[in-house]
Scaffold this active site. Structure first.
Site, PDB file in Angstrom:
ATOM      1  N   SER A 196       0.734  -1.267  -0.038  1.00 41.09           N
ATOM      2  CA  SER A 196      -0.048   0.103  -0.073  1.00 41.09           C
ATOM      3  C   SER A 196       0.829   1.218  -0.015  1.00 41.09           C
ATOM      4  O   SER A 196       2.070   1.101   0.089  1.00 41.09           O
ATOM      5  CB  SER A 196      -0.749  -0.055   1.069  1.00 41.09           C
ATOM      6  OG  SER A 196      -1.627  -1.265   1.054  1.00 41.09           O
ATOM      7  N   HIS A 197       0.099   2.412  -0.026  1.00 40.29           N
ATOM      8  CA  HIS A 197       0.796   3.798  -0.325  1.00 40.29           C
ATOM      9  C   HIS A 197       1.718   3.796   0.947  1.00 40.29           C
ATOM     10  O   HIS A 197       1.277   3.742   2.064  1.00 40.29           O
ATOM     11  CB  HIS A 197      -0.013   4.847  -0.493  1.00 40.29           C
ATOM     12  CG  HIS A 197      -1.013   5.140   0.381  1.00 40.29           C
ATOM     13  ND1 HIS A 197      -2.117   6.054   0.075  1.00 40.29           N
ATOM     14  CD2 HIS A 197      -1.651   4.500   1.432  1.00 40.29           C
ATOM     15  CE1 HIS A 197      -3.177   6.083   0.856  1.00 40.29           C
ATOM     16  NE2 HIS A 197      -2.828   4.950   1.794  1.00 40.29           N
TER      17      HIS A 197
END
Lengths: 341, 341, 341
Positions: free
Chosen positions: B240-241
């Site tokens: 994920s980011h």
């Protein structure tokens, strides 16, 4: 698209049913009892939906002998209406059947063999020495690697990736984004880093196999990864290198099998069930959703793991107790001893 | 494809082994002890397979000093035969090496920079200001977004998607369907709906990183998502980011790391292990398959969660009791009190 | 790319803030308090980051009334700085906006309708009777199937696969590798094998829906699969046939919903949460990560399942006890009886 049309006589013939109604009447669609309208055919296979039979607006219904009497419209009587529905469904499938031939924008290697009846879609790419069988569809943007083979009547949807040295049997369906023949996950630990092991094996896929969207079937390390005839894989499934899946096993989305594990025939995997590597899973093993399998299973039956969902407040308390479970068990034993003294 | 050939002298030189046999003998394949035939080289690295050594039909075997005496054929003696196998495997890899150059059907932006030794496959697309390094392969149908860079010797398989502003290091392998630089999952709750936050950061991937098929590495919200040198990611992993993954960490299929979590070096994640967001996972943390991590872990070691698979009938009873666990713990305490009185 | 520039007056206007500072000052980037430099705008929405406010090098900061006094630089005062950040973030998004028009390498069916303001990327394929709305972007290598519709302003990234008869609303974002309209997983058991049921339904996706990378939304068996307005789906999510997802529900990566389950509005699914088929999940249901849902949930609230991660040595002992849990419960009851006698 012009709507397909069938007479009830044709339907009865296709599904092997006894027709109680006018054989010349036509149907042009298939729908649930509840949503069917004039011109639709429907089916009743689950007693839960029996209540919709009386009021259905379908033109005809596939039913069992037992319920045929109650059918207010034309009845097609057969032992297994659900299977009849499965057979009939394909007559009303709006999925486009592309024309045979190689699209002008497709890129096909000179020494690839493409059957004249195959359809190679726009911007598809077929590599060296690949062989595409009769009546195969290769969807737009799909890739078939060097020396790979696609058997008669198989369908690759758009944007499928088939690596080199992959053999796919007849009448398979490979959904968009599937990757077949990708690298197995093999590394040797080399002190400070991981040394990749070239994945030299291929993939062997039998006949009548379905591979869901974005599902990954890795190529073998030395020998092949093998998927038996009639296996059905849902979306985003992980099949690791050198896994063997037996005939007619069916696996739901997000499930996975780690490297070198052998899965038997007629198994059923619920969603997100995960099996560790180097295990033997026998025939007729049924795993419920999210089952975590870390040992071989030989006895046919249903297997489960995990805990059921509950309100977070309760769960927080129970989850703390889980970490004390061994301690609790020993305290329980102590109490039993004391009490028996 | 013509079969590669090596003399045993060349093999010994490549893997750093002492040869006990004829240096001029040639091998043209690599296989397990059990399935090897005339002309194949094999290896023995696991005592489980020792019993196959006596009867192997391989022409030569990589073995340790201890077992060299028992080797009935030419022996290549070295400390770590498995690592030797890893190094040697690449010599027999049938993976096609495409010729340098830009395929006529590829679409390359005018201001993209493509090294003359790079290979851009059929129907690949290279966007504005992208930079493709020496000896890079971009597979058929792959996309490299604006300003992204692919380092020397890296390989993108077919149908890979690299968004804009993604930097990939040298000697990386990106498998089919991988998406690198896709939107991070960031929204502000706005009363009745979710307001999307533009994901402005990029992705930084080090050297010698492998990214599995259909794995997703999201771009950062403001800063970059960072994957360290030597990281190996299996298929369908979610990064994920703003996640940071330390060097040489290795993660098996279906695992995932939620936003802004930092994972240390030399970690090992089993399949489907999931780590929540905003956590710190230290170096040398080993998660077993399906581990659920909702707190930071600093102490090196092996961590696990979940329950093991068992027959469904038993499991149904135990799972009910899990929901009573806190109650059980309190009743146990009460009993202990009573008994001690 | 030339850097976007905004005056603080323009920022205040866009986010609805009161400006305390020089309205003519310009900002050209957006960053966290910690990493912001000269010319950047930042925001403070989480008290955890309050300590960075004093030393920020940002040119201006979005803050609440309460903290505006402490802001050492220009302050933009508003009730919800995080939402302000969300709105503002799009001004600084480096995502390329492709020019309108159909790329020369794209393949578009003669009877497809493409709005003049739409952009069809390199090597994209648009099939028969598809309709692409105003200001839509179809990324490189993406496929839009027969009769499918993409609503105004929606963006398909590279290598997206949209099957036939899929309707996507306005302002949606579909990430790379997503497969929409793939076959539902439907088979009738036919004694020795599985008979595929043609998946005749389509997919209906509302407005303002985001679909993450490699997420799969299957087409319905007979009726459609339906995704409500404002739904946000992260990467690698499985939405099975005939699922209905209510408005503004948000689901994190690797989660999944099995066939025919209805999920309400404003639900939040943590990563890898899995819901079984044929269930009803009400509005405002929050599932924590890896929750396993096998029954309908009506009462709004947070639900969880699973066990928390712990050192493997302890876990091994507890997991054995889990399989004895029903037995332990009965022994506990026995002890209680004995003691009360």
């Amino acid at each position: 698209m012009s709507k397909p049309q069938m007479t009830l006589a044709e339907v009865a013939d296709l599904v092997g049913a006894e027709l109680r109604g006018d054989p010349a009447v036509r149907v042009s669609g298939i729908a649930t009892l509840k949503s069917a309208g004039e011109g639709d055919i429907s089916f009743l296979s689950n007693s839960r939906y029996e209540r919709y039979l009386q009021e259905t607006k379908a033109t005809a219904v596939l039913v069992t002998q037992e319920l045929a009497e109650q059918c207010p419209v034309s009845a097609l009587v057969l032992a297994d209406p659900y299977r009849g529905f499965a057979l009939l469904s394909h007559q009303f499938d709006p999925e486009p059947r592309p024309a045979a031939g190689i699209h002008a924008s497709a890129v096909v290697a000179e020494d690839a063999e493409i059957a004249p009846t195959a359809s190679i879609g726009a911007n598809a790419v077929i590599a060296e020495k690949a062989r595409i069988g009769a009546n195969v569809t290769v969807g737009s943007g799909s890739f078939v690697g060097a020396r790979s083979q696609i058997g008669e009547g198989s369908v690759l949807a758009a944007n499928v990736s088939v690596y080199h040295d992959v053999h796919i049997g007849a009448r398979c369906r490979i959904s968009s984004g599937a990757a077949i023949g990708s690298d197995g996950f093999g590394y040797a630990h080399a002190g400070t880093h991981w040394e990749r092991i070239a994945q030299i094996g291929g993939v062997q896929i039998g006949d009548d196999v379905d591979v869901g969207a974005n599902t990954c079937i890795d190529r073998g390390a030395l020998d092949d990864t093998v998927i038996g005839n009639g296996v059905k894989l849902d979306n985003m499934i992980q099949i690791s290198h050198n896994v063997v899946i037996g005939e007619n096993t069916i696996m739901a989305g997000h499930s996975g099998v780690a490297g070198s594990t052998h899965v038997g025939r007629n198994c059923v995997f619920g969603g997100a069930a995960v099996v560790s590597g180097h295990l033997e899973i026998g025939d007729n093993i049924h795993l419920t959703g999210m089952a975590m399998v870390t040992r071989s299973l030989k006895e046919p039956g249903i297997y489960s793991s995990g805990t059921g969902v509950e309100p977070n407040r309760n769960w927080r308390r129970n989850v703390v107790r889980f970490r004390q479970l061994d301690d609790m068990a020993q305290r329980l034993k102590t109490l039993e001893k004391k009490l028996s003294e």
